[in-house]
Write a protein that holds these residues in place. Structure first.
Motif, PDB file in Angstrom:
ATOM      1  N   ARG A  10       8.820   5.914  -5.620  1.00 11.59           N
ATOM      2  CA  ARG A  10       7.989   4.635  -5.441  1.00 11.59           C
ATOM      3  C   ARG A  10       8.891   3.518  -5.702  1.00 11.59           C
ATOM      4  O   ARG A  10       9.080   2.431  -4.968  1.00 11.59           O
ATOM      5  N   GLN A  43       7.599  11.688  -7.323  1.00 15.46           N
ATOM      6  CA  GLN A  43       7.019  10.265  -6.761  1.00 15.46           C
ATOM      7  C   GLN A  43       7.204   9.382  -7.753  1.00 15.46           C
ATOM      8  O   GLN A  43       7.155   8.320  -6.623  1.00 15.46           O
ATOM      9  N   SER A  89       3.229  16.407  -3.534  1.00 16.79           N
ATOM     10  CA  SER A  89       3.635  15.257  -2.626  1.00 16.79           C
ATOM     11  C   SER A  89       4.434  14.176  -3.259  1.00 16.79           C
ATOM     12  O   SER A  89       3.874  13.542  -4.129  1.00 16.79           O
ATOM     13  N   VAL A 121       6.780   9.221  -0.753  1.00 17.04           N
ATOM     14  CA  VAL A 121       6.214   7.933  -0.918  1.00 17.04           C
ATOM     15  C   VAL A 121       6.222   7.105   0.539  1.00 17.04           C
ATOM     16  O   VAL A 121       7.349   6.826   0.665  1.00 17.04           O
ATOM     17  N   GLU A 122       5.143   6.962   1.324  1.00 13.04           N
ATOM     18  CA  GLU A 122       5.336   5.995   2.166  1.00 13.04           C
ATOM     19  C   GLU A 122       4.576   4.469   1.778  1.00 13.04           C
ATOM     20  O   GLU A 122       3.535   4.408   1.166  1.00 13.04           O
ATOM     21  N   SER A 181       3.647   0.684   3.121  1.00  8.67           N
ATOM     22  CA  SER A 181       2.988  -0.156   4.155  1.00  8.67           C
ATOM     23  C   SER A 181       2.668  -1.483   3.645  1.00  8.67           C
ATOM     24  O   SER A 181       2.092  -1.579   2.859  1.00  8.67           O
ATOM     25  N   GLU A 183       0.856  -1.171   0.105  1.00  7.28           N
ATOM     26  CA  GLU A 183      -0.009  -0.177  -0.064  1.00  7.28           C
ATOM     27  C   GLU A 183       0.851   1.093   0.026  1.00  7.28           C
ATOM     28  O   GLU A 183       1.909   1.144   0.791  1.00  7.28           O
ATOM     29  N   PHE A 184       0.508   2.208  -0.894  1.00  5.94           N
ATOM     30  CA  PHE A 184       1.331   3.342  -0.825  1.00  5.94           C
ATOM     31  C   PHE A 184       0.437   4.750  -0.439  1.00  5.94           C
ATOM     32  O   PHE A 184      -0.656   4.720  -0.721  1.00  5.94           O
ATOM     33  N   LYS A 185       1.301   5.483  -0.068  1.00  7.26           N
ATOM     34  CA  LYS A 185       0.602   7.055   0.391  1.00  7.26           C
ATOM     35  C   LYS A 185       1.519   7.974  -0.064  1.00  7.26           C
ATOM     36  O   LYS A 185       2.818   7.941   0.369  1.00  7.26           O
ATOM     37  N   VAL A 220       2.808  11.871   0.338  1.00 12.29           N
ATOM     38  CA  VAL A 220       2.814  12.976   1.231  1.00 12.29           C
ATOM     39  C   VAL A 220       3.612  14.050   0.774  1.00 12.29           C
ATOM     40  O   VAL A 220       4.834  13.710   0.080  1.00 12.29           O
ATOM     41  N   SER A 222       9.576   4.568   4.025  1.00 12.90           N
ATOM     42  CA  SER A 222       9.435   5.788   3.071  1.00 12.90           C
ATOM     43  C   SER A 222      10.660   6.286   2.276  1.00 12.90           C
ATOM     44  O   SER A 222      11.698   5.663   2.738  1.00 12.90           O
ATOM     45  N   LYS A 259       6.554  -0.517   7.931  1.00 13.30           N
ATOM     46  CA  LYS A 259       6.465   0.985   7.066  1.00 13.30           C
ATOM     47  C   LYS A 259       7.842   1.319   6.712  1.00 13.30           C
ATOM     48  O   LYS A 259       8.893   1.149   7.603  1.00 13.30           O
TER      49      LYS A 259
END
Length: 133
Positions: free
Chosen positions: A80, A76, A29, A32-33, A35, A11-13, A15, A69, A67
């Protein structure tokens, strides 16, 4: 370990990245985080899950998520790719088994060499002393 299955479970987020960068960093943003829930993974066997939880226990939170990052790049997409690569390397290193250490003894020659050098050193120091005492 099924690498393709694991990659689909990530899963990516995105920020906002910290640090300098001016207007670009303030409005995009790029950080990339990632999880990854270790227990719910279908790409790992039970033994592999246990090994990962044991070796990476300080990186897994209470909910069971690993997690990571990345904010190395201004892109981005690049971040990733970087975080996926770092994650896979971390998982592979955690799953790698260490060779058991074999106990060894110093050889007879090395013992004699050590004793000889000690004797020589003590003679050098003895020769520094005042002969009248």
């Amino acid at each position: 370990m099924d690498q393709h299955q694991i990659e689909t479970e990530l899963e990516f987020k995105a920020v906002r990245s910290s640090g300098p960068g001016g207007q670009h960093a303030n409005k995009t943003s790029t950080k990339v985080e990632l999880s990854f829930h270790v227990e719910n993974s279908n790409g790992l066997s039970e033994a592999e899950k246990g090994r990962i939880q044991r070796k990476l226990e300080n990186r897994i939170n209470r909910e069971g998520f690993l997690k990571m990052s990345s904010e190395d790049s201004r892109s981005q997409h690049s971040n990733r790719e970087i975080v996926i690569h770092n994650f896979l390397e971390l998982i592979k290193s955690a799953l790698k088994r260490q060779k058991p250490r074999k106990k060894t003894k110093p050889s007879r020659a090395s013992k004699l060499k050590r004793l000889h050098s000690k004797k020589k050193r003590s003679e050098i120091k003895a020769n520094r002393r005042d002969p009248l005492k």
